[in-house]
Design a protein around this motif. Sequence first.
Motif, PDB file in Angstrom:
ATOM      1  N   GLU A 211       0.819  -1.214   0.000  1.00  0.00           N
ATOM      2  CA  GLU A 211       0.000   0.000   0.000  1.00  0.00           C
ATOM      3  C   GLU A 211       0.857   1.269   0.000  1.00  0.00           C
ATOM      4  OE1 GLU A 211      -2.650  -0.147   3.304  1.00  0.00           O
ATOM      5  OE2 GLU A 211      -3.289  -2.207   2.880  1.00  0.00           O
ATOM      6  N   ALA A 212       2.160   1.101   0.095  1.00  0.00           N
ATOM      7  CA  ALA A 212       3.049   2.243   0.290  1.00  0.00           C
ATOM      8  C   ALA A 212       3.379   2.943  -1.024  1.00  0.00           C
ATOM      9  CB  ALA A 212       4.349   1.795   0.967  1.00  0.00           C
ATOM     10  N   ALA A 213       3.360   4.264  -0.987  1.00  0.00           N
ATOM     11  CA  ALA A 213       3.815   5.054  -2.129  1.00  0.00           C
ATOM     12  C   ALA A 213       5.319   4.887  -2.289  1.00  0.00           C
ATOM     13  CB  ALA A 213       3.463   6.522  -1.936  1.00  0.00           C
ATOM     14  N   ASN A 214       5.777   4.831  -3.532  1.00  0.00           N
ATOM     15  CA  ASN A 214       7.198   4.636  -3.867  1.00  0.00           C
ATOM     16  C   ASN A 214       7.799   3.453  -3.110  1.00  0.00           C
ATOM     17  OD1 ASN A 214       9.569   5.107  -5.275  1.00  0.00           O
ATOM     18  ND2 ASN A 214      10.245   6.777  -3.941  1.00  0.00           N
ATOM     19  N   ARG A 215       7.054   2.360  -3.069  1.00  0.00           N
ATOM     20  CA  ARG A 215       7.527   1.173  -2.343  1.00  0.00           C
ATOM     21  C   ARG A 215       8.784   0.593  -2.972  1.00  0.00           C
ATOM     22  NH1 ARG A 215       5.620  -3.900  -4.568  1.00  0.00           N
ATOM     23  NH2 ARG A 215       4.788  -3.502  -6.644  1.00  0.00           N
ATOM     24  N   LEU A 216       8.994   0.837  -4.278  1.00  0.00           N
ATOM     25  CA  LEU A 216      10.180   0.313  -4.955  1.00  0.00           C
ATOM     26  C   LEU A 216      11.395   1.216  -4.793  1.00  0.00           C
ATOM     27  CD1 LEU A 216       8.505  -0.991  -8.246  1.00  0.00           C
ATOM     28  CD2 LEU A 216       9.123  -2.292  -6.203  1.00  0.00           C
TER      29      LEU A 216
ATOM     30  N   ALA B  76       6.956   1.018 -11.396  1.00  0.00           N
ATOM     31  CA  ALA B  76       5.830   0.187 -10.976  1.00  0.00           C
ATOM     32  C   ALA B  76       6.096  -1.245 -11.392  1.00  0.00           C
ATOM     33  CB  ALA B  76       4.524   0.688 -11.581  1.00  0.00           C
ATOM     34  N   GLN B  77       5.466  -2.169 -10.681  1.00  0.00           N
ATOM     35  CA  GLN B  77       5.669  -3.594 -10.961  1.00  0.00           C
ATOM     36  C   GLN B  77       4.336  -4.268 -11.213  1.00  0.00           C
ATOM     37  OE1 GLN B  77       6.877  -5.884  -7.621  1.00  0.00           O
ATOM     38  NE2 GLN B  77       6.916  -7.827  -8.719  1.00  0.00           N
TER      39      GLN B  77
ATOM     40  N   VAL C 111      -0.588  -3.418  -7.361  1.00  0.00           N
ATOM     41  CA  VAL C 111      -0.916  -3.203  -5.955  1.00  0.00           C
ATOM     42  C   VAL C 111      -1.294  -1.742  -5.761  1.00  0.00           C
ATOM     43  CG1 VAL C 111       0.597  -5.075  -5.168  1.00  0.00           C
ATOM     44  CG2 VAL C 111       1.487  -2.732  -5.323  1.00  0.00           C
ATOM     45  N   SER C 112      -2.038  -1.461  -4.703  1.00  0.00           N
ATOM     46  CA  SER C 112      -2.556  -0.103  -4.499  1.00  0.00           C
ATOM     47  C   SER C 112      -1.443   0.922  -4.313  1.00  0.00           C
ATOM     48  CB  SER C 112      -3.494  -0.082  -3.292  1.00  0.00           C
ATOM     49  OG  SER C 112      -2.811  -0.492  -2.108  1.00  0.00           O
ATOM     50  N   GLY C 113      -0.298   0.487  -3.778  1.00  0.00           N
ATOM     51  CA  GLY C 113       0.811   1.415  -3.583  1.00  0.00           C
ATOM     52  C   GLY C 113       1.335   1.980  -4.881  1.00  0.00           C
ATOM     53  N   ASP C 114       1.394   1.153  -5.934  1.00  0.00           N
ATOM     54  CA  ASP C 114       1.885   1.634  -7.232  1.00  0.00           C
ATOM     55  C   ASP C 114       0.889   2.585  -7.878  1.00  0.00           C
ATOM     56  OD1 ASP C 114       4.108   0.130  -6.823  1.00  0.00           O
ATOM     57  OD2 ASP C 114       3.735  -1.318  -8.419  1.00  0.00           O
ATOM     58  N   ILE C 115      -0.391   2.315  -7.698  1.00  0.00           N
ATOM     59  CA  ILE C 115      -1.420   3.214  -8.234  1.00  0.00           C
ATOM     60  C   ILE C 115      -1.342   4.570  -7.535  1.00  0.00           C
ATOM     61  CG2 ILE C 115      -3.895   3.573  -8.514  1.00  0.00           C
ATOM     62  CD1 ILE C 115      -2.686   1.386 -10.304  1.00  0.00           C
TER      63      ILE C 115
END
Length: 376
Positions: A320-325, A333-334, A345-349
């Motif tokens: 759910e995290a923004a900029n998780r990568l 995005a993955q 996943v919602s974090g990438d959106i």
Amino acid sequence: MNDLIADALRIIFIGIGATAAMDAWVLLLKRMNVPTLTLAFMGRWLGHGVRGKWMHDSIARAAPVKGELALGWIAHYVIGIAFAALVVAVYGLAWIKTPGLLPALSVGIGTVVAPLFVMQPAMGAGIASSRTPTPGMNRLKSLANHTVFGFGLRGRRSHRLDFMRAIATSRTNAQTHWTKKMKKLAVIYHSAQGHTEHIAQHVAAGAREVAGIDLRLIRAEDLASAPEELLGFDGFIFGSPTYLGGVSAAFKAFMDSTGGLWKKQQLKGKLASGFTVSSLPAGDKQSTLLSMFVFAMQHGMIWVGNAILPEQHSGVPYDEAANRLGSWSGMMAQAGHSVAADAFVSGDIKTASMFGANIAEALVRMSFAELVESDQ
């Protein structure tokens, strides 16, 4: 008792009429491509407020509330009626029978303190729009809206007609003025399986939330045969899937088609950024962003990175995290291998929307000094 009910009905009618006049003005602004705040955000703010959360970093990024648009419209007109009651409270019931223009304007203009010093700070725009890219223009819009509301409170047909004639007379100049201020941003992408296109749409949605941005979503392959169309934009957000550690063939063909523009440095000084998608968390996406960066540097563009801190470091669940990568040179995005185009996943959106908004805000800030100078 009958007189009291009649006076109350008059106040309600005046409040509704004045609010409708302001809505007509806002509709006119929209037709002239002047950005205006959607009432859904007011409904969202109130929806969160009744649950105890009145202050937001950005109401646009807060969780949507069921029925927020309807709630926003209802609140909008209730507030208009309350302001009409304020005129009567200050100037007395006699004003209803012989409504003067100055009392109506004084309350109409005075009520601009509500959005500037209460609602905007609570919604994350700062005191008097201080946290927005164009605070001066936003303050002027708020003042103009409440001036129109004041004319609407006055309500006499002759004054309304005079005011609308003034609007019609100035419409052409106003439209030219605001069109000049709109900054044109293009999201240029290639997508073979739909994944990159899905992210591009969310990047574009985030950019559209920024006042002063005229955004277009364009396929890279459509520009390869007409690269001169790039000259009509102030900034670009490039997007490509990562194939074997680089941009796709279609996106590379678009890049190569700009050679004629490069020879004359016709894209020099324009803003640029980029995003990419792969099926693995790493997938050598960095090299794809670097190829976009080098392309932008060859043209003399100004590159803007991804200024979003990874939210998992603040306790947000990873997916759910923004900029998780953890990408700062651009947005990553993955999408899993062979999954549906919208299977992110919602974090990438969330990251895509925030990234688009950040780049758009950077473009407005970069252009603001030029706009101020041209207005003097």
